[in-house]
Design a protein around this motif. Sequence first.
Motif, short mmCIF file in Angstrom:
data_model
loop_
_atom_site.label_atom_id
_atom_site.label_comp_id
_atom_site.label_asym_id
_atom_site.label_seq_id
_atom_site.Cartn_x
_atom_site.Cartn_y
_atom_site.Cartn_z
N ALA A 354 0.80 -1.08 -0.04
CA ALA A 354 -0.16 0.10 0.10
C ALA A 354 0.85 1.25 0.16
O ALA A 354 0.38 2.27 0.14
CB ALA A 354 -0.91 -0.12 1.30
N GLN A 355 2.17 1.24 -0.39
CA GLN A 355 2.91 2.23 -0.04
C GLN A 355 3.20 2.81 -1.61
O GLN A 355 3.13 2.22 -2.51
CB GLN A 355 4.54 1.85 0.43
N ARG A 403 -6.41 3.16 -1.05
CA ARG A 403 -5.37 3.67 -1.78
C ARG A 403 -5.66 5.24 -2.11
O ARG A 403 -4.62 5.84 -1.97
CB ARG A 403 -5.18 3.11 -3.00
N THR A 406 -4.35 6.94 0.99
CA THR A 406 -3.08 7.11 1.28
C THR A 406 -2.71 8.32 0.54
O THR A 406 -1.64 8.96 1.08
CB THR A 406 -2.43 5.87 0.69
N SER A 409 -3.69 11.35 2.36
CA SER A 409 -2.93 11.70 3.69
C SER A 409 -1.52 12.24 3.36
O SER A 409 -1.04 13.20 4.04
CB SER A 409 -2.65 10.35 4.32
#
Length: 462
Positions: A354-355, A403, A406, A409
């Motif tokens: 998920a990075q 996603r 992510t 954020s």
Amino acid sequence: MNHRQHKLTHTVFFLIALFTPLYSHALSTLSPENSGRLFAIKGSNTIGAELAPKWVVEFLEKKGAKSIQIRSLSKENEYRVTGKNGEKDIYVDIYAHGSSTGFSALNENEADIAMSSRPIRNNEVKLLQSYGDMTNVSAEHIVAIDGLAVIVNKHNPLIDLTLKQISDIFSGEVTNWSQIGGANQKISVYARDNNSGTWDTFNTLVLKNTKQLTSQATRFESNDHLADRVAQDTSGIGFVGLASTSRVKTLGISDQYTSPLQPQPLYVATEDYPLSRRLFMYTPEKIPLPIVEEFIHYVKSSEGQAIAQQIGFISLNPISQSAPEDMDGPDEYLSLVKNSERLSINFRFRENSAQLDNKAKQDILRLVSFIQLPQNKNKRIQLIGFGDLKQNNQRAIVLSKLRATTVKSALYDHGVITDAVVGFGPFMPVASHIGSGKSKNQRVEVWFYDETQRDINRFATR
């Protein structure tokens, strides 16, 4: 100063460094070793044939060097960019014999920068481990986007092909144009050589590393030479980088369950086009030369990216395009993007993670800078997540929202507020849901809009 203020201050200085042109200053950083060579670049012909020499010329000009020239060396696809630092001769050598040769040259201390039109392979990461982690964002530099164009002669009547049809042609299973709706004419196949990152990308994305290239194919070290042959052969087909397509016809490409896409700038930049690819430069993670670091910074700057676009590649500088009127997709998606513009940034993620990947980390900063431009001060950002097939659509939708969250954020950490995220799971795939297409479908689109226009659109759809 609290943590958030410190982070914002650090970001501002980083963005200034990333997007401000490199201005001339004292040439102490151009002081070479006794030989006069500042650094050497080896690897991909796609990058090295024209783009890398142009980058070096502009970089040296910014640094104040004089009498700059590009000279061909004794071997084809080898160049020396020369100039003068006061009375002292300086130069940068460029050897463009294919991506694999760049990593070998790094290992043998024959180059300071490896050019590659494919990601570094696991065995190359291991080979170069003494330089640090070559997959780290400080070692792996995405320097432009290229579309691998499938080309035919301009007199060929075909408009598009599927990836399977292309695979069948280049593996020799289809040998006559009439087998795929063309003229009754034997197909002539042209391909890049085995050292080429262009070949490696084609082999991975089209032949899937499972089919063999037909033994009847004619091989080329140079994109331009291959394109010249196709331009002269009405039965020819080949593949080249976008910068070599001016004399030939490019075909639209479709994958399983996707619509054909031409290698147009927006589709290539977002990597939705099936044969889009990233172009890389790799430098040692541990203690690279200061002049090399400065050159890489210039290459990734907005000015360096403008040069990539001039030559025919796709710049990493954000561009926007209004939503086409004939777009397909779920009603909620179409409602969201109406009266909006899509940015040429698609956020993608490390494989099985998920990075954010290395390009996405840089694109966060590019998006921050873009949205802070004066002309965009009244714009808002909508993040829309997509994913691959899961056991059920609901799970895929949840993961696509995660996603997008992510990305939201990461932007928030840099002071950018975005709308509530939306996820559409496996809808609107840009690649097959198997193999490498699985990770390609895991993406976050970026749309931006004027708040007043969005309100008008919502009122009109009630």
